[in-house]
Design an enzyme around this catalytic site. Structure first.
Site, PDB file in Angstrom:
ATOM      1  N   TRP A 184       0.864  -1.183   0.000  1.00  0.00           N
ATOM      2  CA  TRP A 184       0.000   0.000   0.000  1.00  0.00           C
ATOM      3  C   TRP A 184       0.895   1.225   0.000  1.00  0.00           C
ATOM      4  O   TRP A 184       1.862   1.278   0.763  1.00  0.00           O
ATOM      5  CB  TRP A 184      -0.924   0.026   1.222  1.00  0.00           C
ATOM      6  CG  TRP A 184      -1.629   1.344   1.323  1.00  0.00           C
ATOM      7  CD1 TRP A 184      -2.674   1.777   0.555  1.00  0.00           C
ATOM      8  CD2 TRP A 184      -1.288   2.440   2.194  1.00  0.00           C
ATOM      9  NE1 TRP A 184      -3.016   3.063   0.903  1.00  0.00           N
ATOM     10  CE2 TRP A 184      -2.185   3.499   1.901  1.00  0.00           C
ATOM     11  CE3 TRP A 184      -0.323   2.631   3.179  1.00  0.00           C
ATOM     12  CZ2 TRP A 184      -2.137   4.728   2.564  1.00  0.00           C
ATOM     13  CZ3 TRP A 184      -0.282   3.859   3.836  1.00  0.00           C
ATOM     14  CH2 TRP A 184      -1.180   4.890   3.531  1.00  0.00           C
ATOM     15  N   GLU A 225      -3.097  -2.798  -2.419  1.00  0.00           N
ATOM     16  CA  GLU A 225      -4.229  -2.221  -1.677  1.00  0.00           C
ATOM     17  C   GLU A 225      -4.536  -0.804  -2.135  1.00  0.00           C
ATOM     18  O   GLU A 225      -3.682   0.072  -2.107  1.00  0.00           O
ATOM     19  CB  GLU A 225      -3.878  -2.220  -0.176  1.00  0.00           C
ATOM     20  CG  GLU A 225      -4.970  -1.639   0.699  1.00  0.00           C
ATOM     21  CD  GLU A 225      -4.602  -1.631   2.184  1.00  0.00           C
ATOM     22  OE1 GLU A 225      -3.450  -1.964   2.529  1.00  0.00           O
ATOM     23  OE2 GLU A 225      -5.477  -1.276   3.002  1.00  0.00           O
ATOM     24  N   LYS A 227      -6.982   2.847  -2.079  1.00  0.00           N
ATOM     25  CA  LYS A 227      -7.614   3.729  -1.074  1.00  0.00           C
ATOM     26  C   LYS A 227      -8.228   4.891  -1.829  1.00  0.00           C
ATOM     27  O   LYS A 227      -7.655   5.370  -2.813  1.00  0.00           O
ATOM     28  CB  LYS A 227      -6.547   4.216  -0.100  1.00  0.00           C
ATOM     29  CG  LYS A 227      -7.092   4.938   1.117  1.00  0.00           C
ATOM     30  CD  LYS A 227      -5.996   5.065   2.167  1.00  0.00           C
ATOM     31  CE  LYS A 227      -6.504   5.727   3.434  1.00  0.00           C
ATOM     32  NZ  LYS A 227      -5.510   5.726   4.495  1.00  0.00           N
ATOM     33  N   ASP A 259      -9.733  -3.129   1.490  1.00  0.00           N
ATOM     34  CA  ASP A 259      -9.796  -2.628   2.867  1.00  0.00           C
ATOM     35  C   ASP A 259     -11.172  -1.994   3.076  1.00  0.00           C
ATOM     36  O   ASP A 259     -11.590  -1.125   2.297  1.00  0.00           O
ATOM     37  CB  ASP A 259      -8.670  -1.605   3.089  1.00  0.00           C
ATOM     38  CG  ASP A 259      -8.616  -1.072   4.524  1.00  0.00           C
ATOM     39  OD1 ASP A 259      -9.669  -0.642   5.033  1.00  0.00           O
ATOM     40  OD2 ASP A 259      -7.528  -1.070   5.126  1.00  0.00           O
ATOM     41  N   HIS A 262     -11.610   1.831   2.790  1.00  0.00           N
ATOM     42  CA  HIS A 262     -10.960   2.541   1.691  1.00  0.00           C
ATOM     43  C   HIS A 262     -11.863   2.842   0.514  1.00  0.00           C
ATOM     44  O   HIS A 262     -11.407   2.969  -0.618  1.00  0.00           O
ATOM     45  CB  HIS A 262      -9.740   1.758   1.217  1.00  0.00           C
ATOM     46  CG  HIS A 262      -8.601   1.816   2.175  1.00  0.00           C
ATOM     47  ND1 HIS A 262      -7.336   1.397   1.880  1.00  0.00           N
ATOM     48  CD2 HIS A 262      -8.540   2.288   3.451  1.00  0.00           C
ATOM     49  CE1 HIS A 262      -6.551   1.581   2.924  1.00  0.00           C
ATOM     50  NE2 HIS A 262      -7.267   2.110   3.889  1.00  0.00           N
ATOM     51  N   HIS A 286      -8.691  -6.406   4.253  1.00  0.00           N
ATOM     52  CA  HIS A 286      -8.322  -5.668   5.455  1.00  0.00           C
ATOM     53  C   HIS A 286      -9.620  -5.327   6.152  1.00  0.00           C
ATOM     54  O   HIS A 286     -10.369  -4.454   5.719  1.00  0.00           O
ATOM     55  CB  HIS A 286      -7.539  -4.392   5.107  1.00  0.00           C
ATOM     56  CG  HIS A 286      -6.070  -4.614   5.056  1.00  0.00           C
ATOM     57  ND1 HIS A 286      -5.148  -3.606   4.959  1.00  0.00           N
ATOM     58  CD2 HIS A 286      -5.354  -5.769   5.119  1.00  0.00           C
ATOM     59  CE1 HIS A 286      -3.929  -4.116   4.964  1.00  0.00           C
ATOM     60  NE2 HIS A 286      -4.022  -5.424   5.045  1.00  0.00           N
ATOM     61  N   ASP A 294     -12.426   8.782   9.248  1.00  0.00           N
ATOM     62  CA  ASP A 294     -11.402   7.804   9.629  1.00  0.00           C
ATOM     63  C   ASP A 294     -11.746   6.456   9.003  1.00  0.00           C
ATOM     64  O   ASP A 294     -12.910   6.083   8.908  1.00  0.00           O
ATOM     65  CB  ASP A 294     -11.340   7.657  11.151  1.00  0.00           C
ATOM     66  CG  ASP A 294     -10.319   6.606  11.556  1.00  0.00           C
ATOM     67  OD1 ASP A 294      -9.150   6.743  11.136  1.00  0.00           O
ATOM     68  OD2 ASP A 294     -10.670   5.641  12.242  1.00  0.00           O
ATOM     69  N   ASP A 296     -10.217   3.516  10.046  1.00  0.00           N
ATOM     70  CA  ASP A 296      -9.575   2.434  10.804  1.00  0.00           C
ATOM     71  C   ASP A 296     -10.073   2.269  12.229  1.00  0.00           C
ATOM     72  O   ASP A 296      -9.272   2.067  13.140  1.00  0.00           O
ATOM     73  CB  ASP A 296      -8.055   2.670  10.830  1.00  0.00           C
ATOM     74  CG  ASP A 296      -7.485   2.816   9.435  1.00  0.00           C
ATOM     75  OD1 ASP A 296      -7.403   1.808   8.742  1.00  0.00           O
ATOM     76  OD2 ASP A 296      -7.139   3.950   9.049  1.00  0.00           O
TER      77      ASP A 296
HETATM   78  C1  RNT Z   1      -3.604   2.461   5.002  1.00  0.00           C
HETATM   79  C2  RNT Z   1      -3.776   1.034   4.702  1.00  0.00           C
HETATM   80  C3  RNT Z   1      -2.692   0.148   5.189  1.00  0.00           C
HETATM   81  C4  RNT Z   1      -2.247   0.569   6.562  1.00  0.00           C
HETATM   82  C5  RNT Z   1      -1.243  -0.322   7.178  1.00  0.00           C
HETATM   83  C6  RNT Z   1      -0.570   0.307   8.335  1.00  0.00           C
HETATM   84  O1  RNT Z   1      -4.684   3.213   4.738  1.00  0.00           O
HETATM   85  O2  RNT Z   1      -5.002   0.575   5.159  1.00  0.00           O
HETATM   86  O3  RNT Z   1      -3.082  -1.162   5.122  1.00  0.00           O
HETATM   87  O4  RNT Z   1      -3.326   0.696   7.439  1.00  0.00           O
HETATM   88  O5  RNT Z   1      -0.392  -0.748   6.218  1.00  0.00           O
HETATM   89 ZN    ZN Z   2      -5.434  -1.507   5.036  1.00  0.00          ZN
END
Ligand code: RNT
Ligand code: ZN
Length: 418
Positions: A184, A225, A227, A259, A262, A286, A294, A296
């Site tokens: 990523w 990955e 985003k 993810d 994302h 993910h 946010d 996460d």
């Molecule tokens: C970032 C990605 C990635 C990170 C990690 C720390 O937006 O989701 O996967 O969260 O690599």
């Molecule tokens: Zn991620």
């Protein structure tokens, strides 16, 4: 009431709708969850290089007790693992390296920098996943890495990613479990982008260079990955979903990583799995939880987490979907965060296994949408918790909320003293 007694009643109730709870438990025992180390230290890493967290990654909160050394982080993870049932992997990042000499920059890391992690993983009887760290570094300060216009900077990150692939292969060999290496990059712009093509051409070229060498698929496999935006990267990301979807389709040895945080706010990854797996043999997830800006938050047992579980279980995708977690919250006990998020992910899988899948599919095929709705709603209140408790007991981890007092004791005895 005793866990066994409750389980026996639940087993009987589920048997009446044709669901075998013993089988569900056996199935859950076969699904590893890759647990990310970076929840334990707020995505800080242990390098002595001059880089603070950037790349649109934001960790807020100052809960005491975060891991400040690799040994502390591994101890915290080991403790969290003792509270989580079933098979696990640990997911680490390049900036958790432990070089034998003082400073080893990202373009010089070698497998030996991860020997402590490998030794620990072997002791824990788990596999290790890996990630190049293309952020929190002076050479990522322009917000561009693999797509940077400067060839020198690009080459630095290409070299880093090539080495990461080799490290992942090494970790796979050491642990005997294939390691997923997930790429990523934070590349993007805060404000409107004038030329969207050139950065993507450069990212593509960099990826092709990174992927040029074939590694042993028994030990490692790459993922990419995407985003859509981040704080400070609101307008444009180079590695968009379409970009990596295209890349993974054209390079079938590279997996697509989805993810949950994302995508656009109402867009869900649970509805992408079935399409992606029509065209790819495997994907990486993910599992995370987006909350406003946010991406996460710690995952809770919400509709989307359950939908992710259902997609995997209803379609027998567990061998083709690599489940990894990706969240970080520094405002709560970090070990609790791991335990809550991982146990919830497992609960979502188990809950999906306790649906009479064939019966519900049949109703749908026969256009009997009333049955589909009536029964799926009714099954939501079946005694799933009794099956979960029994599973935890069988796996030798704390049942119900009894894990929490252990976290509190560890906080008192270990974390607060740091
Ligand atoms: C970032 C990605 C990635 C990170 C990690 C720390 O937006 O989701 O996967 O969260 O690599
Ligand atoms: Zn991620």
């Amino acid at each position: 009431m005793s866990i066994l007694k409750s389980y026996e009643l639940a087993r009987e109730q589920y048997a009446q709708i044709g669901v075998d709870t013993d089988k569900a438990i056996e199935r859950l025992k076969s699904i590893p969850i890759s647990i990310h180390c970076w929840q334990g230290d707020d995505v800080a890493g242990f390098e002595s290089l001059d880089g603070s967290l950037d790349g649109g990654l934001a960790v807020t909160g100052n809960y005491p007790g975060k891991a400040k050394t690799p040994d502390q982080l591994r101890a915290d993870m080991s403790f969290a693992f003792s509270l989580i049932p079933g098979p696990k992997k640990a997911n680490i990042h390049a900036f958790y390296s432990e070089p034998k000499s003082l400073k080893v920059d990202r373009d010089a890391i070698t497998p030996e920098c991860f020997d402590n992690w490998a030794d620990w993983a072997i002791e824990q009887k788990i596999g290790l996943d890996f990630n190049p760290t293309c952020f929190s570094h002076p050479k990522s300060s322009d917000g561009l890495t693999l797509s940077h216009p400067d060839e020198g900077i690009r080459n630095f990150w290409i070299e880093h990613c090539i080495r990461s692939r080799e490290i992942s292969e090494y970790l796979g060999k050491r642990t005997g479990v294939r390691s997923v290496n997930n790429i990523w990059v934070p590349d993007g712009y805060k404000d409107n982008c004038f030329d969207k093509v050139a950065p993507r051409e450069r990212l593509l070229d960099s990826l092709n260079k990174i992927e040029a060498k074939k590694l042993d698929a028994k030990y490692t496999r790459d993922a990419v990955e995407s985003k859509v935006f981040a704080v400070g990267v609101e307008a444009f990301t180079v590695g968009s979903h379409e970009f990596y979807m295209g890349y993974a389709m054209k390079h079938p040895e590279v997996m697509l990583c989805l993810d949950a945080g994302h995508f656009h706010p109402t867009e869900v990854i649970s509805n992408k799995v079935s399409s992606a797996l029509l065209f790819a043999d495997e994907i990486l997830l993910h599992v995370s939880r987006p909350m406003r800006w946010d991406s996460d938050h710690v995952v809770i047992l919400d509709d989307e987490l359950m939908a992710i579980g259902q997609e995997i279980i209803r379609n027998d995708f567990e061998k083709r979907v690599n489940i990894a977690l990706d969240f970080f919250d520094a405002s709560i006990n970090r070990i609790a965060a791991w335990v809550i998020g991982t146990r919830n992910t497992q609960k979502a899988l188990l809950k999906a296994m306790l649906e009479p899948i064939d019966l519900l599919k049949k109703a749908e095929y026969e256009f009997d949408y009333t049955t589909r709705l009536a029964l799926t709603e009714e099954y939501k209140s079946y005694p799933f918790g009794a099956v979960w408790d029994y599973y935890c007991e069988q796996m030798g981890v704390p049942t119900r909320d009894s894990w929490f007092e252990k976290v509190r004791a560890y906080e008192r005895d270990v974390l607060i003293k740091r």
